[in-house]
Design a protein around this motif. Structure first.
Motif, PDB file in Angstrom:
ATOM      1  N   ALA A  46      41.619   2.583   5.305  1.00 34.62           N
ATOM      2  CA  ALA A  46      42.007   1.413   4.515  1.00 34.62           C
ATOM      3  C   ALA A  46      43.412   1.549   3.956  1.00 34.62           C
ATOM      4  N   ARG A  47      43.999   0.393   3.700  1.00 28.84           N
ATOM      5  CA  ARG A  47      45.318   0.323   3.059  1.00 28.84           C
ATOM      6  C   ARG A  47      45.290  -0.855   2.079  1.00 28.84           C
ATOM      7  N   GLY A  48      46.364  -1.007   1.334  1.00 28.17           N
ATOM      8  CA  GLY A  48      46.561  -2.181   0.490  1.00 28.17           C
ATOM      9  C   GLY A  48      45.342  -2.596  -0.308  1.00 28.17           C
ATOM     10  N   GLY A  49      44.981  -3.871  -0.164  1.00 31.87           N
ATOM     11  CA  GLY A  49      43.876  -4.434  -0.931  1.00 31.87           C
ATOM     12  C   GLY A  49      42.548  -3.754  -0.678  1.00 31.87           C
ATOM     13  N   ALA A  50      42.291  -3.353   0.561  1.00 36.16           N
ATOM     14  CA  ALA A  50      41.026  -2.690   0.879  1.00 36.16           C
ATOM     15  C   ALA A  50      40.947  -1.332   0.181  1.00 36.16           C
ATOM     16  N   TRP A  51      42.047  -0.580   0.188  1.00 40.41           N
ATOM     17  CA  TRP A  51      42.052   0.712  -0.490  1.00 40.41           C
ATOM     18  C   TRP A  51      41.913   0.518  -1.996  1.00 40.41           C
ATOM     19  N   LYS A  52      42.554  -0.503  -2.525  1.00 44.08           N
ATOM     20  CA  LYS A  52      42.468  -0.771  -3.962  1.00 44.08           C
ATOM     21  C   LYS A  52      41.025  -1.047  -4.371  1.00 44.08           C
ATOM     22  N   ILE A  53      40.318  -1.853  -3.588  1.00 46.21           N
ATOM     23  CA  ILE A  53      38.912  -2.147  -3.883  1.00 46.21           C
ATOM     24  C   ILE A  53      38.094  -0.861  -3.799  1.00 46.21           C
ATOM     25  N   ALA A  54      38.237  -0.132  -2.696  1.00 45.86           N
ATOM     26  CA  ALA A  54      37.443   1.085  -2.495  1.00 45.86           C
ATOM     27  C   ALA A  54      37.676   2.090  -3.622  1.00 45.86           C
ATOM     28  N   SER A  55      38.931   2.321  -3.963  1.00 44.22           N
ATOM     29  CA  SER A  55      39.240   3.338  -4.972  1.00 44.22           C
ATOM     30  C   SER A  55      38.877   2.886  -6.384  1.00 44.22           C
ATOM     31  N   SER A  56      38.561   1.601  -6.560  1.00 42.99           N
ATOM     32  CA  SER A  56      38.086   1.131  -7.861  1.00 42.99           C
ATOM     33  C   SER A  56      36.579   1.341  -8.009  1.00 42.99           C
ATOM     34  N   LEU A  57      35.896   1.642  -6.896  1.00 47.88           N
ATOM     35  CA  LEU A  57      34.439   1.776  -6.914  1.00 47.88           C
ATOM     36  C   LEU A  57      33.956   3.212  -7.094  1.00 47.88           C
ATOM     37  N   ALA A  58      34.788   4.169  -6.744  1.00 50.09           N
ATOM     38  CA  ALA A  58      34.443   5.587  -6.887  1.00 50.09           C
ATOM     39  C   ALA A  58      35.727   6.401  -6.903  1.00 50.09           C
ATOM     40  N   GLU A  59      35.617   7.615  -7.399  1.00 49.07           N
ATOM     41  CA  GLU A  59      36.792   8.478  -7.477  1.00 49.07           C
ATOM     42  C   GLU A  59      37.245   8.897  -6.081  1.00 49.07           C
ATOM     43  N   ALA A  60      38.544   8.806  -5.839  1.00 48.50           N
ATOM     44  CA  ALA A  60      39.112   9.287  -4.575  1.00 48.50           C
ATOM     45  C   ALA A  60      39.225  10.809  -4.654  1.00 48.50           C
ATOM     46  N   VAL A  61      38.743  11.467  -3.598  1.00 46.72           N
ATOM     47  CA  VAL A  61      38.778  12.927  -3.520  1.00 46.72           C
ATOM     48  C   VAL A  61      39.509  13.338  -2.240  1.00 46.72           C
ATOM     49  N   SER A  62      39.853  14.599  -2.134  1.00 42.37           N
ATOM     50  CA  SER A  62      40.513  15.084  -0.923  1.00 42.37           C
ATOM     51  C   SER A  62      39.585  14.908   0.282  1.00 42.37           C
ATOM     52  N   ALA A  63      40.164  14.444   1.386  1.00 43.55           N
ATOM     53  CA  ALA A  63      39.396  14.285   2.621  1.00 43.55           C
ATOM     54  C   ALA A  63      39.047  15.657   3.186  1.00 43.55           C
ATOM     55  N   PRO A  64      37.909  15.781   3.889  1.00 42.57           N
ATOM     56  CA  PRO A  64      37.529  17.074   4.468  1.00 42.57           C
ATOM     57  C   PRO A  64      38.588  17.649   5.404  1.00 42.57           C
ATOM     58  N   SER A  65      39.364  16.774   6.047  1.00 41.66           N
ATOM     59  CA  SER A  65      40.412  17.241   6.960  1.00 41.66           C
ATOM     60  C   SER A  65      41.588  17.848   6.203  1.00 41.66           C
ATOM     61  N   GLY A  66      41.626  17.625   4.875  1.00 39.82           N
ATOM     62  CA  GLY A  66      42.763  18.070   4.084  1.00 39.82           C
ATOM     63  C   GLY A  66      43.937  17.117   4.208  1.00 39.82           C
TER      64      GLY A  66
END
Length: 138
Positions: A46-66
């Motif tokens: 996701a980017r832009g508006g989609a990322w904004k919505i997603a990151s407002s619903l739960a805490e963003a953490v480091s991806a498993p890939s690093g």
């Protein structure tokens, strides 16, 4: 099964993400093309508006890939990333090259094949063969 009736797809669609700001990656495109009947989760870039919505619903953490950040929703059924795997196109490239299937943006199978071959994990071998067979038959 109708794609939009799949429980993970229903959860994804309930987020009302702008379809121009995300793409279903991972094994989701195999589900969309009917190559797999089940997946363990949906990976979304996701980017832009989609990322904004997603990151407002739960805490963003480091991806498993690093590589970048992720938000885990619906008890892990939906994982939303701000970028995909190292060595792949950037988020804009992946999202802009999406193919719409039943109005949902999915990564093209050729892109999925490329990163599954590059990763060459044991769990990807069957998917690689399924995609090769499908692309060869189309």
């Amino acid at each position: 099964m109708e794609l939009r009736q799949h429980p993970f797809i229903r959860e994804l669609l309930s987020l009302n993400l702008p379809s121009t700001d995300y793409v279903v990656a991972g094994s989701g495109p195999l589900l969309a093309h009917g190559l797999r009947q089940g997946v363990s989760d949906l990976d979304v870039v996701a980017r832009g508006g989609a990322w904004k919505i997603a990151s407002s619903l739960a805490e963003a953490v480091s991806a498993p890939s690093g590589h970048g950040l992720m938000v885990v929703l619906f008890e892990g059924h939906i994982e939303i990333f701000d970028r995909w795997l190292p060595g792949t196109q950037d988020s804009d490239g992946l999202i802009d090259s999406a193919e719409l299937i039943q109005g949902i943006p999915f990564c093209p199978l050729s892109e999925v094949l490329a990163w599954k071959m590059r990763s060459n994990r044991h769990k990807d071998q069957q998917d690689i063969e399924l995609i090769r067979g499908y692309i060869g038959a189309v």
